[in-house]
Write a protein that holds these residues in place. Sequence first.
Motif, short mmCIF file in Angstrom:
data_model
loop_
_atom_site.label_atom_id
_atom_site.label_comp_id
_atom_site.label_asym_id
_atom_site.label_seq_id
_atom_site.Cartn_x
_atom_site.Cartn_y
_atom_site.Cartn_z
N LYS A 1 0.83 -1.21 0.00
CA LYS A 1 0.00 0.00 0.00
C LYS A 1 0.86 1.26 0.00
CE LYS A 1 -4.02 -2.17 1.93
NZ LYS A 1 -5.39 -1.79 2.05
N SER A 2 1.95 1.25 0.75
CA SER A 2 2.84 2.42 0.80
C SER A 2 3.45 2.70 -0.56
CB SER A 2 3.95 2.20 1.83
OG SER A 2 3.41 2.10 3.13
N SER A 3 3.87 1.65 -1.24
CA SER A 3 4.52 1.80 -2.55
C SER A 3 3.58 2.39 -3.59
CB SER A 3 5.03 0.45 -3.04
OG SER A 3 6.03 -0.03 -2.16
N ALA B 1 3.70 14.40 1.41
CA ALA B 1 3.55 12.98 1.10
C ALA B 1 3.78 12.12 2.35
CB ALA B 1 4.51 12.57 -0.02
N VAL B 2 4.70 12.54 3.20
CA VAL B 2 4.93 11.82 4.47
C VAL B 2 3.68 11.91 5.34
CG1 VAL B 2 6.29 11.75 6.60
CG2 VAL B 2 7.43 12.17 4.40
N GLU B 3 3.09 13.09 5.42
CA GLU B 3 1.88 13.28 6.23
C GLU B 3 0.71 12.46 5.69
OE1 GLU B 3 1.58 14.69 9.27
OE2 GLU B 3 3.76 14.74 9.04
N ILE B 4 0.56 12.41 4.38
CA ILE B 4 -0.50 11.58 3.79
C ILE B 4 -0.28 10.12 4.17
CG2 ILE B 4 -1.35 10.67 1.58
CD1 ILE B 4 -0.87 13.57 0.48
N HIS B 5 0.96 9.67 4.11
CA HIS B 5 1.30 8.29 4.49
C HIS B 5 0.94 8.03 5.95
CE1 HIS B 5 3.56 4.59 4.98
NE2 HIS B 5 4.30 5.16 5.90
N ARG B 6 1.40 8.90 6.83
CA ARG B 6 1.18 8.70 8.27
C ARG B 6 -0.28 8.82 8.68
NH1 ARG B 6 6.26 11.82 11.13
NH2 ARG B 6 7.76 10.12 10.84
N ASN B 7 -1.07 9.54 7.92
CA ASN B 7 -2.48 9.73 8.25
C ASN B 7 -3.41 8.76 7.53
OD1 ASN B 7 -2.26 11.91 10.12
ND2 ASN B 7 -1.72 13.23 8.42
N LYS C 1 -2.51 3.67 10.15
CA LYS C 1 -3.01 3.70 11.54
C LYS C 1 -3.41 2.30 11.99
CE LYS C 1 -4.75 8.41 11.15
NZ LYS C 1 -5.96 9.25 11.07
N ASN C 2 -4.12 1.57 11.13
CA ASN C 2 -4.63 0.25 11.49
C ASN C 2 -3.51 -0.79 11.57
OD1 ASN C 2 -6.53 -1.90 11.92
ND2 ASN C 2 -6.39 -2.38 9.76
#
Length: 99
Positions: A32-34, A65-71, A76-77
């Motif tokens: 999903k991250s990729s 982009a980091v914030e989108i990833h972390r949020n 989170k799950n």
Amino acid sequence: MSQKAVYIYAKWQVKEGKLDTVLDLMKEVAEKSSKEEGNLFYNLHQSQQDENTLILFEGYTDKDAVEIHRNSEYFKNLVLEKIVPLLESREVILMDKIL
């Protein structure tokens, strides 16, 4: 104003007996991250000296982009709710490329 790329180094020490579970969960996280817009790469490495030591090396186009990833819901799950409780320790460093 253009933002510069952000690189993340994360060192995870997995609790004894929990490595297989963490690695199974990380397959979905990495996939999903990729696929995220703004992700440059997402790599997972394992120490040759201690199999329970994992190193993540990630690249993102910018801080947004980091914030989108972390949020993201999956972060989170999967990471915060399921993986982090299986870790002895977790160190995360945000970096800028200088060379």
